[in-house]
Write a protein that holds these residues in place. Structure first.
Motif, PDB file in Angstrom:
ATOM      1  N   ARG A 232      -7.520   7.280  -3.036  1.00  0.00           N
ATOM      2  CA  ARG A 232      -8.928   6.907  -3.199  1.00  0.00           C
ATOM      3  C   ARG A 232      -9.813   7.677  -2.234  1.00  0.00           C
ATOM      4  NH1 ARG A 232      -6.945   0.770  -3.412  1.00  0.00           N
ATOM      5  NH2 ARG A 232      -6.815   0.485  -5.672  1.00  0.00           N
ATOM      6  N   ASP A 233      -9.265   8.011  -1.086  1.00  0.00           N
ATOM      7  CA  ASP A 233      -9.958   8.822  -0.091  1.00  0.00           C
ATOM      8  C   ASP A 233      -8.892   9.555   0.710  1.00  0.00           C
ATOM      9  OD1 ASP A 233      -8.886   6.892   1.675  1.00  0.00           O
ATOM     10  OD2 ASP A 233     -10.745   5.724   1.647  1.00  0.00           O
ATOM     11  N   ILE A 234      -9.303  10.325   1.709  1.00  0.00           N
ATOM     12  CA  ILE A 234      -8.349  11.129   2.467  1.00  0.00           C
ATOM     13  C   ILE A 234      -7.336  10.248   3.189  1.00  0.00           C
ATOM     14  CG2 ILE A 234      -8.128  12.677   4.459  1.00  0.00           C
ATOM     15  CD1 ILE A 234     -10.642  14.103   3.541  1.00  0.00           C
ATOM     16  N   GLU A 235      -7.785   9.164   3.774  1.00  0.00           N
ATOM     17  CA  GLU A 235      -6.865   8.265   4.480  1.00  0.00           C
ATOM     18  C   GLU A 235      -5.809   7.708   3.530  1.00  0.00           C
ATOM     19  OE1 GLU A 235      -6.946   4.216   7.263  1.00  0.00           O
ATOM     20  OE2 GLU A 235      -8.781   4.946   6.316  1.00  0.00           O
ATOM     21  N   ASP A 236      -6.231   7.319   2.338  1.00  0.00           N
ATOM     22  CA  ASP A 236      -5.302   6.791   1.334  1.00  0.00           C
ATOM     23  C   ASP A 236      -4.310   7.864   0.898  1.00  0.00           C
ATOM     24  OD1 ASP A 236      -4.434   4.654  -0.371  1.00  0.00           O
ATOM     25  OD2 ASP A 236      -5.513   5.549  -2.050  1.00  0.00           O
ATOM     26  N   ALA A 237      -4.786   9.091   0.715  1.00  0.00           N
ATOM     27  CA  ALA A 237      -3.914  10.189   0.292  1.00  0.00           C
ATOM     28  C   ALA A 237      -2.868  10.497   1.357  1.00  0.00           C
ATOM     29  CB  ALA A 237      -4.749  11.428  -0.006  1.00  0.00           C
ATOM     30  N   ILE A 238      -3.261  10.474   2.605  1.00  0.00           N
ATOM     31  CA  ILE A 238      -2.312  10.732   3.685  1.00  0.00           C
ATOM     32  C   ILE A 238      -1.269   9.616   3.761  1.00  0.00           C
ATOM     33  CG2 ILE A 238      -2.070  10.893   6.203  1.00  0.00           C
ATOM     34  CD1 ILE A 238      -4.815  12.294   6.221  1.00  0.00           C
ATOM     35  N   GLY A 239      -1.722   8.379   3.672  1.00  0.00           N
ATOM     36  CA  GLY A 239      -0.792   7.265   3.703  1.00  0.00           C
ATOM     37  C   GLY A 239       0.231   7.336   2.591  1.00  0.00           C
ATOM     38  N   PHE A 240      -0.217   7.717   1.392  1.00  0.00           N
ATOM     39  CA  PHE A 240       0.686   7.850   0.250  1.00  0.00           C
ATOM     40  C   PHE A 240       1.740   8.912   0.510  1.00  0.00           C
ATOM     41  CE2 PHE A 240       1.614  10.142  -3.746  1.00  0.00           C
ATOM     42  CZ  PHE A 240       2.259   9.123  -4.442  1.00  0.00           C
ATOM     43  N   GLN A 241       1.321  10.079   0.985  1.00  0.00           N
ATOM     44  CA  GLN A 241       2.257  11.179   1.193  1.00  0.00           C
ATOM     45  C   GLN A 241       3.267  10.873   2.298  1.00  0.00           C
ATOM     46  OE1 GLN A 241       2.659  13.866  -0.619  1.00  0.00           O
ATOM     47  NE2 GLN A 241       0.881  13.591  -1.963  1.00  0.00           N
ATOM     48  N   LEU A 242       2.873  10.130   3.312  1.00  0.00           N
ATOM     49  CA  LEU A 242       3.792   9.812   4.405  1.00  0.00           C
ATOM     50  C   LEU A 242       4.695   8.632   4.066  1.00  0.00           C
ATOM     51  CD1 LEU A 242       1.611  10.354   7.601  1.00  0.00           C
ATOM     52  CD2 LEU A 242       3.164  11.946   6.432  1.00  0.00           C
ATOM     53  N   ALA A 243       4.484   8.040   2.892  1.00  0.00           N
ATOM     54  CA  ALA A 243       5.308   6.910   2.461  1.00  0.00           C
ATOM     55  C   ALA A 243       6.267   7.272   1.343  1.00  0.00           C
ATOM     56  CB  ALA A 243       4.407   5.754   2.006  1.00  0.00           C
ATOM     57  N   ILE A 244       5.859   8.172   0.449  1.00  0.00           N
ATOM     58  CA  ILE A 244       6.576   8.397  -0.807  1.00  0.00           C
ATOM     59  C   ILE A 244       6.704   9.898  -1.070  1.00  0.00           C
ATOM     60  CG2 ILE A 244       6.400   8.096  -3.326  1.00  0.00           C
ATOM     61  CD1 ILE A 244       4.937   5.447  -2.742  1.00  0.00           C
ATOM     62  N   GLY A 245       7.745  10.280  -1.762  1.00  0.00           N
ATOM     63  CA  GLY A 245       7.906  11.661  -2.180  1.00  0.00           C
ATOM     64  C   GLY A 245       8.564  12.520  -1.114  1.00  0.00           C
ATOM     65  N   PRO A 246       8.635  13.830  -1.338  1.00  0.00           N
ATOM     66  CA  PRO A 246       9.315  14.724  -0.392  1.00  0.00           C
ATOM     67  C   PRO A 246       8.723  14.673   1.011  1.00  0.00           C
ATOM     68  CG  PRO A 246       8.946  15.833  -2.482  1.00  0.00           C
ATOM     69  CD  PRO A 246       8.195  14.538  -2.561  1.00  0.00           C
ATOM     70  N   ALA A 247       7.391  14.624   1.126  1.00  0.00           N
ATOM     71  CA  ALA A 247       6.778  14.537   2.457  1.00  0.00           C
ATOM     72  C   ALA A 247       7.139  13.217   3.120  1.00  0.00           C
ATOM     73  CB  ALA A 247       5.259  14.680   2.345  1.00  0.00           C
ATOM     74  N   GLY A 248       7.095  12.135   2.347  1.00  0.00           N
ATOM     75  CA  GLY A 248       7.421  10.823   2.889  1.00  0.00           C
ATOM     76  C   GLY A 248       8.874  10.728   3.331  1.00  0.00           C
ATOM     77  N   GLU A 249       9.771  11.332   2.552  1.00  0.00           N
ATOM     78  CA  GLU A 249      11.193  11.319   2.920  1.00  0.00           C
ATOM     79  C   GLU A 249      11.411  12.082   4.222  1.00  0.00           C
ATOM     80  OE1 GLU A 249      14.845  13.594   1.008  1.00  0.00           O
ATOM     81  OE2 GLU A 249      14.280  11.835  -0.192  1.00  0.00           O
ATOM     82  N   THR A 250      10.782  13.238   4.355  1.00  0.00           N
ATOM     83  CA  THR A 250      10.914  14.023   5.578  1.00  0.00           C
ATOM     84  C   THR A 250      10.380  13.251   6.776  1.00  0.00           C
ATOM     85  OG1 THR A 250      10.739  16.106   4.355  1.00  0.00           O
ATOM     86  CG2 THR A 250      10.239  16.177   6.714  1.00  0.00           C
ATOM     87  N   PHE A 251       9.218  12.615   6.606  1.00  0.00           N
ATOM     88  CA  PHE A 251       8.608  11.858   7.705  1.00  0.00           C
ATOM     89  C   PHE A 251       9.468  10.650   8.065  1.00  0.00           C
ATOM     90  CE2 PHE A 251       5.594   8.659   9.329  1.00  0.00           C
ATOM     91  CZ  PHE A 251       5.082   9.366  10.415  1.00  0.00           C
ATOM     92  N   ARG A 252       9.957   9.925   7.071  1.00  0.00           N
ATOM     93  CA  ARG A 252      10.758   8.732   7.333  1.00  0.00           C
ATOM     94  C   ARG A 252      12.047   9.083   8.051  1.00  0.00           C
ATOM     95  NH1 ARG A 252      11.809   7.581   2.466  1.00  0.00           N
ATOM     96  NH2 ARG A 252      13.936   8.375   2.437  1.00  0.00           N
ATOM     97  N   GLU A 253      12.728  10.126   7.595  1.00  0.00           N
ATOM     98  CA  GLU A 253      14.017  10.480   8.171  1.00  0.00           C
ATOM     99  C   GLU A 253      13.880  11.083   9.562  1.00  0.00           C
ATOM    100  OE1 GLU A 253      17.192   9.965   7.168  1.00  0.00           O
ATOM    101  OE2 GLU A 253      16.299   8.647   5.660  1.00  0.00           O
ATOM    102  N   ALA A 254      12.698  11.568   9.923  1.00  0.00           N
ATOM    103  CA  ALA A 254      12.494  12.127  11.266  1.00  0.00           C
ATOM    104  C   ALA A 254      12.420  11.049  12.329  1.00  0.00           C
ATOM    105  CB  ALA A 254      11.226  12.977  11.289  1.00  0.00           C
ATOM    106  N   GLY A 255      12.179   9.800  11.922  1.00  0.00           N
ATOM    107  CA  GLY A 255      12.204   8.684  12.863  1.00  0.00           C
ATOM    108  C   GLY A 255      11.206   8.815  14.000  1.00  0.00           C
ATOM    109  N   GLU A 256      11.691   8.717  15.228  1.00  0.00           N
ATOM    110  CA  GLU A 256      10.820   8.754  16.401  1.00  0.00           C
ATOM    111  C   GLU A 256      10.104  10.092  16.525  1.00  0.00           C
ATOM    112  OE1 GLU A 256      13.015   7.712  19.852  1.00  0.00           O
ATOM    113  OE2 GLU A 256      13.424   5.655  19.193  1.00  0.00           O
ATOM    114  N   LEU A 257      10.765  11.174  16.141  1.00  0.00           N
ATOM    115  CA  LEU A 257      10.115  12.479  16.208  1.00  0.00           C
ATOM    116  C   LEU A 257       8.899  12.516  15.287  1.00  0.00           C
ATOM    117  CD1 LEU A 257      10.095  15.400  17.233  1.00  0.00           C
ATOM    118  CD2 LEU A 257      11.617  15.993  15.316  1.00  0.00           C
TER     119      LEU A 257
END
Length: 299
Positions: A232-257
């Motif tokens: 819906r806006d930039i904040e929403d788009a960023i939240g979506f990408q860091l939660a779901i999909g290839p970007a989200g998987e990379t972010f989730r698996e990086a953990g503390e880093l």
């Protein structure tokens, strides 16, 4: 209105579910529900582009594989009325709870939802048509999953499934992923994943071979290009990408880093999304999919 279906849900023999089922229910389902407005409203243009041309006739029995929140199953239920019915299956019960409420609100009594793993066997020779939108890419064993769908069809029955094309043709997923990869390493071999991933059926040659191995005939591919909502806006788009999909998987698996580098990642994603098409509804980016159609052998 209370929906009381008179037809049965799939009743294949019980088998152990895929190990992905728990991961989808425990980890991914809450994220998908949070961003349902993107996953349904944002991606619906791909099914809307082809649904009228599928020729699903009134009176047909239809199976919707990986039905998610039920929007395609509900549309099909209206198309097959009167006399036809739809069964929507998904491995996530939380999705189906929402789907039931949507079906009731949409006055679609000729529909049933059931929690099933499509790869582990479906009711055989039961349906005139099998449909799936962005579900088959996540089969751990694509040939087994596709064969299960083919066996669910009556002789001569038809299938249509929509899958993403190449990464390069889907900047809405690929470009944010590339941004995140500038900051974080790829997931390791032991990473928890959604399965083969959204681009696992991008190759026409590979996917055609899988369809043939599963027993389908008259296989055809049609390219669909459409803008998709990414937030819906930039904040929403960023939240979506860091939660779901290839970007989200990379972010989730990086953990503390990932958390330590989050601020830099967010700034880089803000820069990316500040340059995309924006309307009052939100941010839009290019996407591309395959509509794959085929037939089960028989008269």
């Amino acid at each position: 209105m209370t929906i009381n279906p008179t037809f049965a849900a799939p009743s294949a023999a019980h088998e152990q579910p895929s190990p992905l089922v728990d991961f989808w229910n425990d980890i991914l389902a809450p994220k998908f529900i949070r961003y349902r407005h993107i996953l349904v409203g944002g991606l619906s243009r791909h099914s809307a582009a082809v649904m009228p041309a599928l020729g699903i006739a009134p009176g047909s029995s239809v199976l919707d594989v990986g039905c998610g929140f039920g929007d395609t199953a509900i549309e099909i239920a209206h198309r097959v009325a009167p006399g036809g019915h739809v069964v929507g299956i998904d491995c996530c019960q939380a999705f189906l709870d929402i789907a039931w409420n949507c079906a009731e609100f949409s006055l679609a009594p000729n529909i049933h939802f059931a929690a099933r793993d499509a790869e582990r066997g479906l009711e055989e020779n039961a349906y005139d048509f099998v449909f799936s939108r962005f579900g088959t890419m996540f089969f751990m064993n694509p040939v087994a999953g596709l064969r299960s769908m083919r066996k669910a069809l009556k002789p001569g029955g038809r299938v249509a499934h929509i899958v993403w094309r190449r990464r390069e043709d889907n900047p809405w997923l690929n470009e944010p992923h590339q941004v995140v990869r500038r900051f974080l390493p790829p997931p390791g071999e032991e990473a928890l994943t959604c399965g083969p991933g959204p681009f696992s059926m991008a190759s026409e040659d590979v996917t055609r071979a899988q369809m043939e191995a599963a027993g389908f005939t008259d296989i055809a591919f049609r390219r669909i290009d459409a803008k998709v909502l990414v937030g819906r806006d930039i904040e929403d788009a960023i939240g979506f990408q860091l939660a779901i999909g290839p970007a989200g998987e990379t972010f989730r698996e990086a953990g503390e880093l990932g958390q330590a580098r989050r601020a830099g990642i967010v700034r880089a994603l803000e820069e990316l999304f500040s340059g995309v098409e924006t309307t009052p509804e939100g941010l839009w980016m290019d996407s591309s999919s395959w509509l794959i159609t085929a037939r089960s052998p028989g008269s």
